[in-house]
Write a protein that holds these residues in place. Structure first.
Motif, PDB file in Angstrom:
ATOM      1  N   VAL A  20      81.963 -36.243  60.590  1.00 52.05           N
ATOM      2  CA  VAL A  20      82.792 -36.402  59.392  1.00 52.05           C
ATOM      3  C   VAL A  20      82.749 -35.137  58.541  1.00 52.05           C
ATOM      4  N   ALA A  21      81.596 -34.512  58.436  1.00 54.18           N
ATOM      5  CA  ALA A  21      81.469 -33.317  57.609  1.00 54.18           C
ATOM      6  C   ALA A  21      82.034 -32.083  58.292  1.00 54.18           C
ATOM      7  N   GLY A  22      82.127 -32.092  59.632  1.00 55.77           N
ATOM      8  CA  GLY A  22      82.591 -30.929  60.369  1.00 55.77           C
ATOM      9  C   GLY A  22      84.050 -31.010  60.776  1.00 55.77           C
ATOM     10  N   PRO A  23      84.317 -31.288  62.048  1.00 56.26           N
ATOM     11  CA  PRO A  23      85.705 -31.224  62.540  1.00 56.26           C
ATOM     12  C   PRO A  23      86.638 -32.262  61.910  1.00 56.26           C
ATOM     13  N   LEU A  24      86.088 -33.375  61.398  1.00 58.84           N
ATOM     14  CA  LEU A  24      86.950 -34.405  60.802  1.00 58.84           C
ATOM     15  C   LEU A  24      86.986 -34.322  59.279  1.00 58.84           C
ATOM     16  N   SER A  25      86.556 -33.215  58.714  1.00 57.94           N
ATOM     17  CA  SER A  25      86.419 -33.118  57.251  1.00 57.94           C
ATOM     18  C   SER A  25      87.748 -33.222  56.517  1.00 57.94           C
ATOM     19  N   SER A  26      88.838 -32.868  57.160  1.00 63.15           N
ATOM     20  CA  SER A  26      90.148 -32.918  56.486  1.00 63.15           C
ATOM     21  C   SER A  26      90.889 -34.229  56.746  1.00 63.15           C
ATOM     22  N   HIS A  27      90.196 -35.192  57.352  1.00 64.63           N
ATOM     23  CA  HIS A  27      90.845 -36.451  57.711  1.00 64.63           C
ATOM     24  C   HIS A  27      90.247 -37.623  56.935  1.00 64.63           C
ATOM     25  N   GLN A  28      91.089 -38.598  56.688  1.00 63.37           N
ATOM     26  CA  GLN A  28      90.595 -39.872  56.199  1.00 63.37           C
ATOM     27  C   GLN A  28      89.870 -40.585  57.344  1.00 63.37           C
ATOM     28  N   ALA A  48      76.076 -40.859  51.203  1.00 60.38           N
ATOM     29  CA  ALA A  48      75.240 -40.158  50.224  1.00 60.38           C
ATOM     30  C   ALA A  48      74.996 -38.716  50.650  1.00 60.38           C
ATOM     31  N   SER A  49      74.772 -38.482  51.952  1.00 62.01           N
ATOM     32  CA  SER A  49      74.512 -37.128  52.427  1.00 62.01           C
ATOM     33  C   SER A  49      75.757 -36.242  52.350  1.00 62.01           C
ATOM     34  N   LEU A  50      76.907 -36.865  52.427  1.00 60.78           N
ATOM     35  CA  LEU A  50      78.151 -36.100  52.303  1.00 60.78           C
ATOM     36  C   LEU A  50      78.436 -35.727  50.858  1.00 60.78           C
ATOM     37  N   GLY A  51      78.032 -36.592  49.929  1.00 55.99           N
ATOM     38  CA  GLY A  51      78.239 -36.327  48.514  1.00 55.99           C
ATOM     39  C   GLY A  51      79.718 -36.256  48.176  1.00 55.99           C
ATOM     40  N   PRO A  52      80.127 -35.257  47.380  1.00 55.15           N
ATOM     41  CA  PRO A  52      81.545 -35.143  46.984  1.00 55.15           C
ATOM     42  C   PRO A  52      82.470 -34.805  48.149  1.00 55.15           C
ATOM     43  N   LEU A  53      81.906 -34.408  49.275  1.00 55.36           N
ATOM     44  CA  LEU A  53      82.731 -34.074  50.442  1.00 55.36           C
ATOM     45  C   LEU A  53      83.134 -35.299  51.250  1.00 55.36           C
ATOM     46  N   ALA A  54      82.629 -36.473  50.852  1.00 54.88           N
ATOM     47  CA  ALA A  54      82.954 -37.695  51.596  1.00 54.88           C
ATOM     48  C   ALA A  54      84.453 -37.958  51.548  1.00 54.88           C
ATOM     49  N   PRO A  55      85.095 -38.141  52.712  1.00 57.45           N
ATOM     50  CA  PRO A  55      86.545 -38.388  52.723  1.00 57.45           C
ATOM     51  C   PRO A  55      86.855 -39.820  52.320  1.00 57.45           C
TER      52      PRO A  55
END
Length: 591
Positions: A20-28, A48-55
Motif C-alpha cells: 500500500v505504501a509503495g506501488p499502490l500508494s496512488s490508489h484507493q 497507523a504505520s502509514l499515517g497521513p499516507l494512508a489511502p
C-alpha cells in the motif's frame, strides 16, 4: 493446515503495508479478508504505520462482500486496487461472487496465508481471470523461515512443454527492493501465444467488412490484422451469423453478432456497431474509433419547369423587393422633378430610369437638379449590384436543373407522405423508432416497412420501389453511401442531412474480458496515427464502381432551346403586347 503465530501475522501485515505504501500508494484500497485472515491481519497497525499516507480504504469480509453493491465505475476503475487476503480455500466464495457481473477490479492482489491451498486452482478461477492485472502472493515456509512467493497469470502463453502459464512465478517478495506498479503487475497480454480468436462477424458491412476476390476484407479486418501482428494471434472470420440477424435483443435474448459473444464463445465482434445504453450494460467494448448514424436515401424530385428559368435566379421575396423599390424610386423621382423643373414628358423619363435595370443609359442633361443626379447615381450603383447577382445566378440556373426544396429533417419526413423502408436483419433501429418518445421518430417508426433480408436481389427491389417514388430507404450511413454509388443512384437521389441514432462505433467483446483495454489502446493508436481514416477511405473507394452512366448534370456545354425557352416566351409576349398596342393606336387614330 498451517498454524500461524503472532509473528507470522505481523510479517503478513508488513507485506500489505509495503504494498500500500509503495506501488499502490496512488490508489484507493479495497481490502477483503476471510474470517481466518481477518484475525491474523492487523489492519489497525497497517493504517497507523502509514499515517497521513494512508489511502482512502474500504475493509470488508468475504461474506459481507457478497451482499454489498459497489458502483461499477469504482470497482472497474483504474484508481482502485483490490487486495483479497485468505487463509481458507476461497473457491466456494469465488464461485458465489462470479454471479456478480460488475465484479472486475483492474488491479487484483491475491494474498494466500496457507501453503496448503491449491493457488493454481484459485488463480485459474474465471472470476479471477476477469482482472486485467493480477498479483498473487503465497506464503511459504522454508527451513522455518517465512517468505512470500509472487506470481501472475499469463493464460494466453505456454511453456516449452505446451502447458499454459496460468500461474507464472515472478520471484520472492523482497521489501528492501524498490518496486513499481509495472513490476508487480506485468502486462498479461503482451503476447497471445499464437491463439486463434473466433470473430462474431458478418462480411456484408462495407467498407468495414466485405468480400473481395473470395476473401473477407475491409477497414476493420485490416486494423485487426495490424493488431494481431503486434500481439501474436490470428483470427477466424465468420461469414455471417447463423440466424442472419445483426445486434438487437429479441424476446429477451440477444441475436446475431451479439449472440455469438454471449452464447457461442466468440471472442470479438469487429463489425461497425453503435454503442447504446442496452449493449453497453451487457458487453465489454473498446474505445470508439469513429462516429456513425443511420441516414435516409431519397429519390430527387422532378426538376422545376425550365420555361421559368428566368425567374429562378431570385426568390419571390427578392422579385417583390426589386419591383417595389424600382416603382418607388421611379414614381418619387418623376414626381419631384416634375414639380421642380416641369418635365416635358414624365412618362418617357420614367421609362428611361426603369431602363437602367437593363443596363440602358440615361442622358443626364435631362436632370438639372444636383440632388436628383446624386439620387440617380446611387440608384444605378444598386442596380449594377442587383443585375450582376441576377446574371451570375442565371448562368447557373440555365446550365444546372433547379429542384424544389428537398426533405432534409426527420420532422419534415415524418410529416410527408413518403414511406420509409429498411431491411429486416435484426437491427435495433425499428424497435427504437416505434418506442421513441420523440414525436417525429415515433411517426417514422409507425410508417416503417421492413423488407425481407433474403437474397442479393433485395437491393434491386428496394431501388425499384424508390425509382417509382414515394419511398425513402433507411440504412447505416456509410453503407448507404456505398449502395447509392454501387447501384448508380447518385444522380437521381440524395442522402438527408439529418441522421438518427448517431453514436460511437466500437468493437464488442464478451463481458469482463481482461484484454479489452489492449484492443482499446491499439485502436486508439491506429486512429491517432490516421491509419483508420486512411483504411476507411481506401476501402470505400475500392468498393465503389466507377460508372459513366447517370452522372449528375454539371455546368458548361452548349445551351439547348428548352433551357432558354423562357427568353423565347418573353419575346413572344413582347411581340403580342406590341401587336395589341399597334391595334389600339390604329383604332384610336382612325375611329
Amino acid at each position: 493446515m498451517s498454524l500461524l503465530s503472532g509473528d507470522d501475522g505481523m510479517a503478513m501485515s508488513k507485506v500489505v503495508r509495503d504494498l500500500v505504501a509503495g506501488p499502490l500508494s496512488s490508489h484507493q484500497l479495497l481490502l477483503v479478508t476471510d474470517d481466518e485472515a481477518e484475525n491474523l491481519l492487523d489492519v489497525g497497525w497497517i493504517l497507523a504505520s502509514l499515517g497521513p499516507l494512508a489511502p482512502p480504504s474500504v475493509f470488508s469480509t468475504s461474506n459481507s462482500l457478497l451482499h454489498i453493491h459497489y458502483p461499477t465505475s469504482h470497482i472497474r476503475g483504474p484508481l482502485l486496487a483490490t487486495i483479497f487476503v485468505f487463509h481458507n480455500d476461497p473457491n466456494t466464495f469465488l464461485d458465489l461472487l462470479q454471479t456478480n457481473q460488475e465484479w472486475n477490479p483492474k488491479y487484483l492482489v491475491l494474498f494466500c496465508l496457507n501453503d496448503d491451498v491449491n493457488t493454481t486452482r484459485v488463480i485459474s478461477q474465471p472470476l479471477v481471470q476477469r482482472s486485467e492485472r493480477i498479483l498473487m502472493l503465497q506464503m511459504v515456509t522454508v527451513n522455518e523461515k517465512l517468505s512470500f512467493k509472487t506470481y501472475t497469470s499469463l493464460p494466453m502463453q505456454v511453456n516449452s512443454r505446451g502447458k499454459k502459464l496460468v500461474k507464472t512465478p515472478l520471484g520472492t517478495w523482497r521489501p528492501e527492493r524498490p518496486t513499481t506498479l509495472e513490476s508487480i503487475f506485468p502486462s498479461r497480454f503482451d503476447s497471445f501465444g499464437g491463439i486463434i480468436l473466433q470473430l462474431s462477424s458478418w462480411c456484408d458491412d462495407t467498407p468495414f467488412l466485405y468480400y473481395k476476390d473470395g476473401q473477407c476484407t475491409g477497414e476493420n479486418i485490416d486494423a485487426l490484422t495490424i493488431i494481431s501482428h503486434k500481439y501474436n494471434f490470428t483470427f477466424y472470420v465468420q461469414d455471417k451469423p447463423a440466424d442472419e440477424r445483426w445486434d438487437s435483443k429479441e424476446n429477451g435474448s440477444w441475436v446475431g453478432l451479439m449472440a455469438g459473444l454471449m452464447y457461442e464463445g466468440k471472442h470479438l465482434a469487429p463489425n461497425a456497431m453503435l454503442l447504446n445504453e442496452e449493449n453497453r450494460r451487457e458487453f465489454d467494448y473498446t474505445y470508439p474509433y469513429q462516429t456513425e448514424g443511420f441516414s435516409f436515401l431519397h429519390r430527387m424530385p422532378p426538376p422545376l419547369p425550365q420555361w421559368k428559368n428566368l425567374l429562378y435566379p431570385f426568390t419571390t421575396t427578392m422579385w417583390v423587393a426589386v419591383l417595389a423599390s424600382t416603382m418607388l424610386v421611379v414614381i418619387l423621382l418623376v414626381f419631384l422633378l416634375h414639380v421642380v423643373q416641369h418635365l416635358h414628358d414624365p412618362i418617357s423619363f420614367a421609362l428611361k430610369v426603369v431602363a437602367g435595370l437593363l443596363h440602358q443609359s440615361v442622358d443626364m442633361r435631362e436632370v438639372r437638379a444636383s440632388w436628383a443626379r446624386v439620387w440617380l447615381a446611387w440608384w444605378w450603383v444598386s442596380v449594377i449590384i442587383v443585375l450582376s447577382a441576377y446574371t451570375s445566378n442565371l448562368i447557373a440556373v440555365l446550365t444546372v436543373p433547379v429542384y424544389p426544396k428537398t426533405i432534409q429533417t426527420v420532422e419534415e419526413l415524418a410529416a410527408h407522405s413518403t414511406r420509409v423502408m429498411m431491411l429486416d436483419y435484426g437491427n435495433f433501429v425499428p424497435g427504437a423508432l416505434k418506442t421513441s418518445s420523440h414525436p417525429a421518430l415515433a411517426a417514422l417508426g409507425h410508417k416503417l416497412e421492413l423488407m425481407p433480408y433474403d437474397s442479393d436481389a433485395m437491393y434491386d427491389h428496394i431501388f425499384q420501389r424508390m425509382e417509382a417514388g414515394g419511398y425513402a430507404f433507411l440504412e447505416f450511413s456509410s453503407y448507404l453511401f456505398y449502395l447509392q454509388k454501387h447501384y448508380n443512384f447518385t444522380a437521381v437521389s440524395y442522402i438527408m442531412n439529418s441522421q438518427i441514432y448517431s453514436s460511437l462505433l466500437v468493437w464488442f467483446l464478451p463481458r469482463n474480458t481482461p484484454y479489452t483495454p489492449l484492443f482499446s489502446h491499439a485502436l486508439m493508436h491506429l486512429r491517432e496515427a490516421g491509419i483508420l481514416s486512411h483504411l476507411f477511405s481506401q476501402h470505400l473507394r475500392t468498393t465503389i464502381k466507377r460508372q459513366d452512366k447517370n452522372k449528375a448534370a454539371s455546368g458548361g456545354g452548349q445551351l439547348k432551346v428548352k433551357q432558354l425557352q423562357g427568353a423565347f416566351i418573353l419575346w413572344v409576349l413582347g411581340l403580342t403586347a406590341a401587336a395589341l398596342t399597334l391595334l389600339l393606336e390604329f383604332l384610336i387614330r382612325y375611329y
